[in-house]
Write a protein that holds these residues in place. Structure first.
Motif, short mmCIF file in Angstrom:
data_model
loop_
_atom_site.label_atom_id
_atom_site.label_comp_id
_atom_site.label_asym_id
_atom_site.label_seq_id
_atom_site.Cartn_x
_atom_site.Cartn_y
_atom_site.Cartn_z
N GLN A 211 -4.08 -3.34 -18.56
CA GLN A 211 -4.89 -2.78 -19.50
C GLN A 211 -5.37 -3.52 -20.79
OE1 GLN A 211 -6.28 0.39 -18.99
NE2 GLN A 211 -5.16 0.44 -16.78
N ALA A 212 -6.27 -2.94 -21.64
CA ALA A 212 -6.52 -3.93 -22.67
C ALA A 212 -5.45 -4.03 -23.90
CB ALA A 212 -7.78 -3.25 -23.48
N GLY A 213 -5.25 -5.48 -24.27
CA GLY A 213 -3.89 -5.41 -24.95
C GLY A 213 -2.89 -6.15 -24.15
N SER A 214 -2.77 -6.01 -22.97
CA SER A 214 -1.51 -6.41 -22.14
C SER A 214 -1.38 -7.91 -22.17
CB SER A 214 -1.56 -6.00 -20.53
OG SER A 214 -0.64 -6.52 -20.08
N PRO A 215 -0.16 -8.42 -22.48
CA PRO A 215 -0.07 -10.03 -22.40
C PRO A 215 -0.45 -10.64 -20.95
CG PRO A 215 2.03 -8.58 -23.34
CD PRO A 215 1.00 -7.65 -22.73
N ALA A 216 -0.55 -9.79 -20.04
CA ALA A 216 -0.97 -10.40 -18.90
C ALA A 216 -2.10 -10.89 -18.72
CB ALA A 216 -0.57 -9.39 -17.53
N LEU A 217 -2.94 -10.32 -19.47
CA LEU A 217 -4.52 -10.63 -19.65
C LEU A 217 -4.58 -12.05 -20.26
CD1 LEU A 217 -6.01 -7.54 -20.71
CD2 LEU A 217 -6.19 -8.43 -18.55
N TYR A 218 -3.61 -12.68 -21.15
CA TYR A 218 -3.59 -13.98 -21.82
C TYR A 218 -2.68 -14.94 -21.08
CZ TYR A 218 -5.37 -10.69 -25.30
OH TYR A 218 -6.48 -9.60 -25.95
N MET A 219 -2.11 -14.75 -20.01
CA MET A 219 -1.13 -15.66 -19.26
C MET A 219 -1.84 -16.63 -18.97
SD MET A 219 2.14 -15.75 -18.60
CE MET A 219 2.74 -14.09 -18.58
N ASP A 220 -3.12 -16.63 -18.35
CA ASP A 220 -3.67 -17.87 -18.03
C ASP A 220 -4.10 -18.82 -19.02
OD1 ASP A 220 -3.30 -16.95 -15.19
OD2 ASP A 220 -5.30 -16.13 -15.34
N MET A 221 -4.63 -17.94 -20.16
CA MET A 221 -4.91 -18.78 -21.43
C MET A 221 -3.68 -19.56 -21.88
SD MET A 221 -6.51 -17.70 -24.82
CE MET A 221 -4.94 -16.76 -25.51
N ALA A 222 -2.53 -19.10 -21.94
CA ALA A 222 -1.21 -19.48 -22.45
C ALA A 222 -0.88 -20.73 -21.77
CB ALA A 222 -0.22 -18.56 -22.59
N ARG A 223 -0.74 -20.60 -20.47
CA ARG A 223 -0.58 -21.61 -19.41
C ARG A 223 -1.52 -22.94 -19.55
NH1 ARG A 223 0.81 -18.01 -14.10
NH2 ARG A 223 2.59 -17.20 -14.80
N SER A 224 -2.47 -22.83 -20.01
CA SER A 224 -3.58 -23.80 -19.92
C SER A 224 -3.55 -24.61 -21.38
CB SER A 224 -5.10 -23.46 -20.01
OG SER A 224 -5.39 -22.56 -20.91
N LEU A 225 -2.73 -24.02 -22.11
CA LEU A 225 -2.54 -24.80 -23.36
C LEU A 225 -1.57 -26.14 -23.42
CD1 LEU A 225 -2.10 -21.94 -26.03
CD2 LEU A 225 -4.13 -23.46 -25.61
N PRO A 226 -1.76 -27.29 -24.01
CA PRO A 226 -1.06 -28.24 -23.71
C PRO A 226 0.29 -27.96 -24.58
CG PRO A 226 -2.51 -28.84 -25.38
CD PRO A 226 -2.95 -27.39 -24.65
N SER A 227 1.37 -28.62 -23.94
CA SER A 227 2.83 -28.71 -24.58
C SER A 227 2.80 -29.28 -25.74
CB SER A 227 3.71 -29.14 -23.48
OG SER A 227 4.98 -28.84 -23.91
N ARG A 228 3.32 -28.59 -26.81
CA ARG A 228 3.58 -29.57 -28.10
C ARG A 228 4.82 -29.58 -28.58
NH1 ARG A 228 -1.63 -27.48 -31.82
NH2 ARG A 228 -3.16 -28.03 -30.28
#
Length: 252
Positions: A211-228
């Protein structure tokens, strides 16, 4: 001297027997200009005429001049049907893409609202096309007693007796039994085409979707960020100069 229409006998009881069925959703809706007064009702009548003759009319296929004449009551519905049958769209889509026998079948289905009786009827009307041309054939078809008794001047032609009380299923629509293009032209145009699907798709029920606001919707975006993350220092302890790190006060 024109050749008279050859005689042929109806071979189907479906077209000769009057219907006594109770009207329902499966019964055809009759569009008549006799009791049509509003603009919306006239637009619905014109759309029904396009569906009957063309099955579907794009914006470029519409006959604007004929529509204007019909809305202003300058022509009848029968004249409007004749104009559609003689239009460039109908000529290019049906007459040029079919033989005379198949074109006769297409016209009888759309104009008289029934299937052809037999091959003899196809031959009889195809002779009219060969001797009188397309316009002469259309005029004689619209002048038949069958057309005038069933549709007259004000009724849009429709499929007659499609639903039969003695059968579980009625007759199939004309556009399915008689497609616009013949088999020869369908092969030239390259359809029907077989499209193989290389991607395997899975079905997920609606209640299992994020559903809207679920962390699962942003999982792919988080995985695409470079490691810092800070990496640990590799400096050895023995190499550190402790005396230079100790603060002290200088004197003059």
């Amino acid at each position: 001297m024109s050749i008279p229409l050859l005689g042929y006998k109806p071979s189907s009881q479906n077209a000769r027997v009057d219907g006594y069925d109770i009207g329902g959703d499966d019964q055809p809706k009759i569009f008549s200009a006799e009791n049509t007064f509003s603009l919306s009702e006239m637009n619905n009548l014109i759309q029904a005429a396009y569906r009957q003759i063309f099955f579907h009319a794009f914006r470029s296929d519409r006959e604007i001049f004929l529509e204007s004449q019909l809305r202003n009551r300058q022509i009848t519905v029968r004249d409007f049907i004749r104009g559609l049958l003689l239009s460039e769209t109908f000529y290019n889509s049906f007459y040029e893409k079919n033989s005379n026998y198949r074109f006769v079948e297409q016209c009888i289905q759309r104009v008289l609202g029934r299937d052809v009786y037999n091959e003899r009827e196809k031959i009889a009307w195809s002779i009219k096309i060969a001797t009188k041309g397309l316009a002469g054939f259309i005029d004689e078809l619209l002048d038949t007693d069958e057309y005038m008794e069933n549709f007259g001047y004000d009724v849009v032609p429709y499929r007659r007796r499609r639903v039969l009380a003695g059968r579980e299923q009625g007759e199939r629509p004309f556009n399915i039994t008689s497609p616009r293009y013949d088999e020869y032209y369908r092969a030239i145009l390259g359809f029907p085409q077989i499209i193989w699907q290389t991607e395997v798709r899975s079905y997920r029920p609606q209640e299992q979707k994020a559903q809207a606001g679920s962390p699962a919707l942003y999982m792919d975006m988080a995985r695409s960020l470079p490691s810092r993350a800070n990496t640990p220092s590799s400096t050895s302890v023995s190499n550190i100069n402790y005396m230079s790190k100790v603060p002290y006060r200088k004197t003059n």
